[in-house]
Design a protein around this motif. Sequence first.
Motif, PDB file in Angstrom:
ATOM      1  N   GLY A  51      -8.756 -19.496  42.813  1.00 44.71           N
ATOM      2  CA  GLY A  51      -8.209 -20.110  41.653  1.00 44.71           C
ATOM      3  C   GLY A  51      -6.685 -19.799  41.637  1.00 44.71           C
ATOM      4  O   GLY A  51      -6.095 -19.150  42.373  1.00 44.71           O
ATOM      5  N   PRO A  52      -6.022 -20.209  40.447  1.00 42.53           N
ATOM      6  CA  PRO A  52      -4.840 -19.657  40.188  1.00 42.53           C
ATOM      7  C   PRO A  52      -4.296 -18.308  40.394  1.00 42.53           C
ATOM      8  O   PRO A  52      -5.299 -17.375  39.908  1.00 42.53           O
ATOM      9  N   LYS A  53      -3.180 -17.980  40.608  1.00 38.25           N
ATOM     10  CA  LYS A  53      -2.522 -16.628  40.649  1.00 38.25           C
ATOM     11  C   LYS A  53      -2.620 -15.868  39.103  1.00 38.25           C
ATOM     12  O   LYS A  53      -2.407 -16.738  38.487  1.00 38.25           O
ATOM     13  N   PRO A  54      -2.825 -14.660  39.370  1.00 42.68           N
ATOM     14  CA  PRO A  54      -2.611 -14.246  37.890  1.00 42.68           C
ATOM     15  C   PRO A  54      -0.996 -14.396  37.165  1.00 42.68           C
ATOM     16  O   PRO A  54      -0.236 -14.420  38.072  1.00 42.68           O
ATOM     17  N   GLY A  55      -1.334 -14.806  35.909  1.00 34.75           N
ATOM     18  CA  GLY A  55       0.146 -15.226  35.355  1.00 34.75           C
ATOM     19  C   GLY A  55       0.331 -16.542  35.515  1.00 34.75           C
ATOM     20  O   GLY A  55       1.181 -17.479  34.578  1.00 34.75           O
ATOM     21  N   GLU A  56      -0.400 -17.305  36.139  1.00 30.61           N
ATOM     22  CA  GLU A  56      -0.315 -18.997  36.241  1.00 30.61           C
ATOM     23  C   GLU A  56      -1.316 -19.583  35.350  1.00 30.61           C
ATOM     24  O   GLU A  56      -2.401 -18.973  35.300  1.00 30.61           O
ATOM     25  N   PRO A  57      -0.921 -20.729  34.833  1.00 33.44           N
ATOM     26  CA  PRO A  57      -1.971 -21.575  34.138  1.00 33.44           C
ATOM     27  C   PRO A  57      -3.024 -21.869  34.785  1.00 33.44           C
ATOM     28  O   PRO A  57      -3.277 -22.112  35.808  1.00 33.44           O
ATOM     29  N   GLY A  58      -4.100 -21.552  34.140  1.00 26.39           N
ATOM     30  CA  GLY A  58      -5.643 -21.745  34.667  1.00 26.39           C
ATOM     31  C   GLY A  58      -6.235 -20.611  35.470  1.00 26.39           C
ATOM     32  O   GLY A  58      -7.271 -20.604  35.938  1.00 26.39           O
ATOM     33  N   CYS A  59      -5.372 -19.409  35.552  1.00 29.33           N
ATOM     34  CA  CYS A  59      -5.939 -18.275  35.935  1.00 29.33           C
ATOM     35  C   CYS A  59      -7.476 -17.862  35.374  1.00 29.33           C
ATOM     36  O   CYS A  59      -7.539 -17.841  34.355  1.00 29.33           O
ATOM     37  N   LEU A  60      -8.276 -17.475  36.364  1.00 23.58           N
ATOM     38  CA  LEU A  60      -9.708 -17.304  36.147  1.00 23.58           C
ATOM     39  C   LEU A  60     -10.042 -15.652  36.064  1.00 23.58           C
ATOM     40  O   LEU A  60     -11.059 -15.363  35.544  1.00 23.58           O
ATOM     41  N   VAL A  61      -9.095 -14.741  36.283  1.00 22.80           N
ATOM     42  CA  VAL A  61      -8.829 -13.502  36.078  1.00 22.80           C
ATOM     43  C   VAL A  61      -9.225 -13.068  34.664  1.00 22.80           C
ATOM     44  O   VAL A  61      -8.666 -13.544  33.873  1.00 22.80           O
ATOM     45  N   PRO A  62     -10.401 -12.316  34.303  1.00 24.65           N
ATOM     46  CA  PRO A  62     -10.545 -11.884  32.887  1.00 24.65           C
ATOM     47  C   PRO A  62      -9.259 -11.174  32.414  1.00 24.65           C
ATOM     48  O   PRO A  62      -8.632 -10.336  32.987  1.00 24.65           O
ATOM     49  N   PRO A  63      -8.559 -11.499  31.155  1.00 26.46           N
ATOM     50  CA  PRO A  63      -7.266 -10.911  30.543  1.00 26.46           C
ATOM     51  C   PRO A  63      -7.606  -9.618  30.680  1.00 26.46           C
ATOM     52  O   PRO A  63      -6.190  -8.856  30.851  1.00 26.46           O
ATOM     53  N   HIS A  64      -8.538  -9.049  30.277  1.00 26.40           N
ATOM     54  CA  HIS A  64      -8.644  -7.412  29.982  1.00 26.40           C
ATOM     55  C   HIS A  64      -8.243  -6.671  31.458  1.00 26.40           C
ATOM     56  O   HIS A  64      -7.960  -5.600  31.526  1.00 26.40           O
ATOM     57  N   LEU A  65      -8.227  -7.433  32.573  1.00 26.30           N
ATOM     58  CA  LEU A  65      -8.098  -6.828  33.755  1.00 26.30           C
ATOM     59  C   LEU A  65      -6.765  -7.055  34.205  1.00 26.30           C
ATOM     60  O   LEU A  65      -6.246  -6.413  35.142  1.00 26.30           O
ATOM     61  N   ILE A  66      -6.000  -7.647  33.605  1.00 24.83           N
ATOM     62  CA  ILE A  66      -4.386  -7.875  33.908  1.00 24.83           C
ATOM     63  C   ILE A  66      -3.670  -7.165  33.023  1.00 24.83           C
ATOM     64  O   ILE A  66      -3.455  -7.367  31.816  1.00 24.83           O
ATOM     65  N   VAL A  67      -3.070  -6.075  33.556  1.00 25.35           N
ATOM     66  CA  VAL A  67      -2.268  -5.131  32.933  1.00 25.35           C
ATOM     67  C   VAL A  67      -0.750  -5.358  33.162  1.00 25.35           C
ATOM     68  O   VAL A  67      -0.283  -5.758  34.384  1.00 25.35           O
ATOM     69  N   THR A  68      -0.018  -5.909  32.052  1.00 26.37           N
ATOM     70  CA  THR A  68       1.368  -6.028  32.486  1.00 26.37           C
ATOM     71  C   THR A  68       2.350  -4.996  31.509  1.00 26.37           C
ATOM     72  O   THR A  68       1.848  -4.129  30.809  1.00 26.37           O
ATOM     73  N   PRO A  69       3.309  -4.353  32.494  1.00 24.75           N
ATOM     74  CA  PRO A  69       4.022  -3.468  31.869  1.00 24.75           C
ATOM     75  C   PRO A  69       4.829  -3.616  30.676  1.00 24.75           C
ATOM     76  O   PRO A  69       5.177  -4.922  30.383  1.00 24.75           O
ATOM     77  N   VAL A  70       4.923  -2.621  29.731  1.00 23.99           N
ATOM     78  CA  VAL A  70       5.702  -2.976  28.434  1.00 23.99           C
ATOM     79  C   VAL A  70       7.125  -2.930  28.834  1.00 23.99           C
ATOM     80  O   VAL A  70       7.776  -3.869  28.257  1.00 23.99           O
ATOM     81  N   SER A  71       7.814  -1.962  29.612  1.00 25.91           N
ATOM     82  CA  SER A  71       8.875  -1.948  29.914  1.00 25.91           C
ATOM     83  C   SER A  71       9.225  -1.285  31.228  1.00 25.91           C
ATOM     84  O   SER A  71       8.578  -0.838  31.759  1.00 25.91           O
ATOM     85  N   THR A  72      10.377  -1.992  31.872  1.00 28.43           N
ATOM     86  CA  THR A  72      10.646  -1.287  33.240  1.00 28.43           C
ATOM     87  C   THR A  72      11.530  -0.166  33.078  1.00 28.43           C
ATOM     88  O   THR A  72      11.944   0.623  34.028  1.00 28.43           O
ATOM     89  N   SER A  73      11.955   0.103  32.166  1.00 31.21           N
ATOM     90  CA  SER A  73      12.845   1.350  31.769  1.00 31.21           C
ATOM     91  C   SER A  73      12.131   2.752  31.919  1.00 31.21           C
ATOM     92  O   SER A  73      11.048   2.590  31.349  1.00 31.21           O
TER      93      SER A  73
END
Length: 106
Positions: A80-102
């Motif tokens: 399916g669509p990659k994480p971050g793309e519309p329609g992504c099937l990966v459960p949201p709780h498994l996708i971790v995004t960094p709060v800050s890059t600093s």
Amino acid sequence: MTKTKAFAVATNWAALPKRERQFIPYPASWLNDGGYDDEPDGGDGERAPVIRNPRSFTDADWQKRLTYFQDSETWLEAWGPKPGEPGCLVPPHLIVTPVSTSKGAA
């Protein structure tokens, strides 16, 4: 293409020890040599694994794919669509995004 995708999904390349990864065939060589027609291990004539519907994946299945994606930057269309793309099937709780890059305290 179905056998090629099934082969890629069935093998967790990232989990193989480095000494075994040296024997992974180059994609062009594998295709040109007809590697997709090889019998699966065991030689009992089993059919190649069928690509599962991504909606049936467990959290563990998704985690393997996310790790593979992180290590290789490869995402198979069958998932399916990659994480971050519309329609992504990966459960949201498994996708971790960094709060800050600093680095350091805010």
